[in-house]
Design a protein around this motif. Structure first.
Motif, mmCIF file in Angstrom:
data_model
loop_
_atom_site.group_PDB
_atom_site.id
_atom_site.type_symbol
_atom_site.label_atom_id
_atom_site.label_comp_id
_atom_site.label_asym_id
_atom_site.label_seq_id
_atom_site.Cartn_x
_atom_site.Cartn_y
_atom_site.Cartn_z
ATOM 1 N N PHE A 1 7.559 6.287 3.788
ATOM 2 C CA PHE A 1 6.658 7.114 2.851
ATOM 3 C C PHE A 1 7.235 7.146 1.413
ATOM 4 O O PHE A 1 8.378 7.124 1.165
ATOM 5 C CB PHE A 1 6.131 8.437 3.244
ATOM 6 N N ASP A 2 6.108 6.870 0.495
ATOM 7 C CA ASP A 2 6.727 7.082 -1.029
ATOM 8 C C ASP A 2 6.393 8.552 -1.358
ATOM 9 O O ASP A 2 7.253 8.833 -2.288
ATOM 10 C CB ASP A 2 5.477 6.370 -1.887
ATOM 11 N N ARG B 1 0.782 -1.297 0.134
ATOM 12 C CA ARG B 1 0.069 -0.008 0.062
ATOM 13 C C ARG B 1 0.925 1.367 -0.026
ATOM 14 O O ARG B 1 1.733 1.358 0.819
ATOM 15 C CB ARG B 1 -0.685 -0.050 1.400
ATOM 16 N N TRP C 1 2.636 11.430 3.347
ATOM 17 C CA TRP C 1 2.690 12.067 4.406
ATOM 18 C C TRP C 1 2.594 13.686 4.098
ATOM 19 O O TRP C 1 3.506 14.267 3.261
ATOM 20 C CB TRP C 1 4.063 12.073 5.395
ATOM 21 N N ARG D 1 2.157 5.093 0.633
ATOM 22 C CA ARG D 1 2.008 6.014 1.832
ATOM 23 C C ARG D 1 2.453 7.399 1.664
ATOM 24 O O ARG D 1 3.553 7.558 0.866
ATOM 25 C CB ARG D 1 2.869 5.372 3.080
ATOM 26 N N PRO E 1 -3.991 4.848 -1.291
ATOM 27 C CA PRO E 1 -2.964 5.311 -0.200
ATOM 28 C C PRO E 1 -3.164 5.518 1.147
ATOM 29 O O PRO E 1 -4.361 6.261 1.461
ATOM 30 C CB PRO E 1 -1.982 6.469 -0.884
ATOM 31 N N GLU E 2 -2.339 5.064 2.161
ATOM 32 C CA GLU E 2 -2.283 5.577 3.536
ATOM 33 C C GLU E 2 -1.966 7.182 3.460
ATOM 34 O O GLU E 2 -0.833 7.303 2.914
ATOM 35 C CB GLU E 2 -1.689 4.925 4.699
ATOM 36 N N VAL F 1 -0.975 10.239 5.786
ATOM 37 C CA VAL F 1 -0.750 10.975 6.990
ATOM 38 C C VAL F 1 -0.516 12.316 7.150
ATOM 39 O O VAL F 1 -0.041 12.649 6.266
ATOM 40 C CB VAL F 1 0.327 10.357 7.702
#
Length: 272
Positions: A203-204, A101, A105, A103, A131-132, A134
Motif C-alpha cells: 500500500f501507498d 494504481r 488501506w 492503494r 486509488p484502490e 481497502v
C-alpha cells in the motif's frame, strides 16, 4: 475465550474483548461496559451482568459473546475527521507514479466514514487515477453498516459538507444512504489486525487511526511491524492525533516529506 474470574462480570467482559480483539479497556474506563451492554441485556432478557456473563460461559462461541464484543468496541468515527490529514493523503497519492494504481488501506474503519471520505475525495479529483481503497475492521456489525452506507442525520452532519452530502447521499426515511457508486469504490473486509492474514500486496498509504490506543505495548509493536510489511518503502502510515511510533517500534520513523506521518524504516521495508 471467556475465563470466569472472581473479580466479577465487568472483568470477564473486559477479558473477553481482549481475547477476541487484543483491545483493552483501562480500569478507569470500565464503567462504560455496563452502559454499552444495556441494549443487549434488554434484548436478551438478562436482568444483570452476572446473568449475561453466566450465559456466555455456557456458550462461549455463541451469538451473545459476539454481540458483547461488538458492543464493547469503540466505533467513534466521522467524515473527513481531521480534514488536514486528508489533504496530506491527497498529496501522497499525487506523488505516486502514474504507471501503477495507488492503494490505500483504512485499518480499523469502523462504520465506514473514513474510507468513504477517501472515496469522495479521490472521485472528485478528475485529473488523478482512482486509488484502490481497502477497508477492514474486526467488528462484523460495524462492517455491515459500512457496506450499507446508511447514516443517521447526526452522523452525516459530522464533518460532511452539505455539497458532498447532497452529491453522494440520498435521504431515505430520515437517514442518509450512500450512492451505490460510492460504496463500490471501497472493498470492505473483516479483519483482526493482531491475528488475521494481512491484505495481499503493498500500500501507498495505511491509515490506522485511534486503534493502537487500545492495545498493550507488545501488541502495539506487533501490529506496527505487521503494517510495515505491507507498506511500500516510499509509503506512509497515518496514525491518530494522539498516537506516535516513537518509543513504540523500530519499524517506522517520522516522515521527512509529510509532517505528522510515518515512513517504514529500511529494515522493515526490506523484510517485507
Amino acid at each position: 475465550m471467556l475465563n470466569p474470574r472472581p473479580a466479577g462480570p465487568i472483568a470477564e467482559f473486559a477479558a473477553l474483548l481482549e481475547a477476541r480483539t487484543g483491545q483493552q479497556i483501562d480500569a478507569n474506563r470500565r464503567w462504560r461496559i455496563e452502559t454499552a451492554l444495556k441494549p443487549s441485556m434488554r434484548d436478551t432478557g438478562h436482568d444483570s451482568l452476572d446473568s449475561m456473563a453466566a450465559a456466555i460461559r455456557a456458550d462461549r462461541n455463541g451469538a451473545l459473546a459476539n454481540r458483547v464484543v461488538d458492543e464493547l468496541l469503540n466505533q467513534e468515527s466521522s467524515f473527513f475527521r481531521d480534514s488536514p490529514v486528508f489533504d496530506m493523503i491527497g498529496e501522497v497519492i499525487a506523488d505516486v507514479p502514474t504507471t501503477r494504481r495507488p492503494r490505500i488501506w483504512s485499518a480499523g474503519c469502523s462504520t465506514g466514514q473514513e474510507p468513504l471520505s477517501l472515496a469522495m475525495l479521490f472521485a472528485e479529483k478528475i485529473d488523478e487515477q482512482m486509488p484502490e481503497i481497502v477497508a477492514t475492521d474486526v467488528s462484523a456489525s460495524a462492517l455491515d453498516r459500512a457496506k450499507a452506507g446508511r447514516f443517521t442525520q447526526f452522523e452525516i452532519q459530522r464533518g460532511l459538507p452539505i455539497r458532498r452530502m447532497m452529491q453522494w447521499f440520498d435521504s431515505v426515511d430520515g437517514d442518509w444512504i450512500a450512492n451505490p457508486g460510492l460504496t463500490r469504490m471501497v472493498s470492505f473486509r473483516r479483519m483482526n489486525l493482531v491475528a488475521d492474514p494481512l491484505p495481499i500486496g503493498r500500500f501507498d498509504v495505511i491509515l490506522c487511526r485511534n486503534v493502537l490506543l487500545y492495545f498493550s505495548l507488545d501488541l502495539r509493536r506487533k501490529v506496527l511491524e505487521r503494517l510495515a510489511q505491507v507498506l511500500r518503502p516510499d509509503g506512509v502510515l497515518v496514525l491518530g492525533a494522539g498516537e506516535t511510533v516513537i518509543g513504540q517500534t523500530e519499524a517506522f520513523k517520522p516522515s521527512q516529506r509529510y509532517r505528522g506521518l510515518y515512513e517504514p524504516t529500511w529494515s522493515a521495508a526490506a523484510a517485507a
